[in-house]
Design a protein around this motif. Structure first.
Motif, short mmCIF file in Angstrom:
data_model
loop_
_atom_site.label_atom_id
_atom_site.label_comp_id
_atom_site.label_asym_id
_atom_site.label_seq_id
_atom_site.Cartn_x
_atom_site.Cartn_y
_atom_site.Cartn_z
N LEU A 183 44.08 39.29 46.65
CA LEU A 183 43.49 38.23 45.83
C LEU A 183 41.96 38.26 45.88
N ARG A 184 41.42 38.50 47.05
CA ARG A 184 39.96 38.59 47.17
C ARG A 184 39.43 39.80 46.41
N ASP A 185 40.12 40.92 46.49
CA ASP A 185 39.70 42.12 45.76
C ASP A 185 39.70 41.87 44.26
N LEU A 186 40.75 41.20 43.76
CA LEU A 186 40.83 40.92 42.32
C LEU A 186 39.75 39.94 41.88
N ALA A 187 39.48 38.93 42.70
CA ALA A 187 38.45 37.95 42.35
C ALA A 187 37.06 38.60 42.36
N ALA A 188 36.86 39.56 43.25
CA ALA A 188 35.54 40.20 43.37
C ALA A 188 35.38 41.36 42.40
N PHE A 189 36.44 41.75 41.68
CA PHE A 189 36.38 42.95 40.84
C PHE A 189 35.32 42.83 39.74
N VAL A 190 35.32 41.74 38.99
CA VAL A 190 34.37 41.60 37.88
C VAL A 190 32.93 41.53 38.38
N PRO A 191 32.62 40.70 39.39
CA PRO A 191 31.23 40.72 39.89
C PRO A 191 30.81 42.08 40.47
N ASP A 192 31.74 42.76 41.15
CA ASP A 192 31.43 44.09 41.67
C ASP A 192 31.18 45.08 40.54
N CYS A 193 31.94 44.96 39.46
CA CYS A 193 31.75 45.84 38.30
C CYS A 193 30.37 45.62 37.67
N LEU A 194 29.95 44.37 37.56
CA LEU A 194 28.63 44.10 36.99
C LEU A 194 27.52 44.71 37.84
#
Length: 131
Positions: free
Chosen positions: A34-45
């Motif tokens: 869940l943490r990985d999925l929540a952080a995916f978009v900010p990490d992508c940016l």
């Protein structure tokens, strides 16, 4: 005319609020999926911003990641952002495809250096080396 501007401001506020929730979840959730999925978009940016500025990234890969970032920032989506869970799905798919495309043209070391999150998530997205 005024109603159109108010609607645009409300849409922009909803997108910014959903991103803020993702960032908050990425910081507050315990380590795991869940943490990985929540952080995916900010990490992508963050990765897109870093790859755009890196001279080792060829022009086609740079264009792909910039277009993906524009898609992510655009308030026009295939799936509306306000839908819980599936709202950011189209954004995630576009970013994933752009990163896979860039992964074929950019050395993995450059991608891993640009990725601020968990490296195993990016490596899983890119697939086996040489594929």
């Amino acid at each position: 005319m005024w109603d159109w501007l108010v609607g645009l401001a409300v849409a922009a506020a909803c997108v910014i609020a959903s991103w803020a929730v993702l960032v908050l979840l990425a910081r507050r959730l315990p380590p795991g999926l869940l943490r990985d999925l929540a952080a995916f978009v900010p990490d992508c940016l963050t990765a897109v911003r870093r790859l755009r500025a890196d001279p080792r990234v060829p022009r086609p890969a740079r264009v792909a990641v910039v277009l993906a970032a524009l898609w992510l920032a655009s308030p026009i989506d295939l799936i509306p952002e306000f839908l819980p869970v599936i709202g950011p799905l189209d954004d995630i798919v576009v970013i994933a495809l752009a990163l896979r495309y860039a992964g074929r043209q950019v050395p993995r070391e450059v991608l891993l250096a640009a990725w601020p999150g968990e490296p195993r998530l990016l490596l899983r997205l890119l697939g086996p080396a040489g594929a």
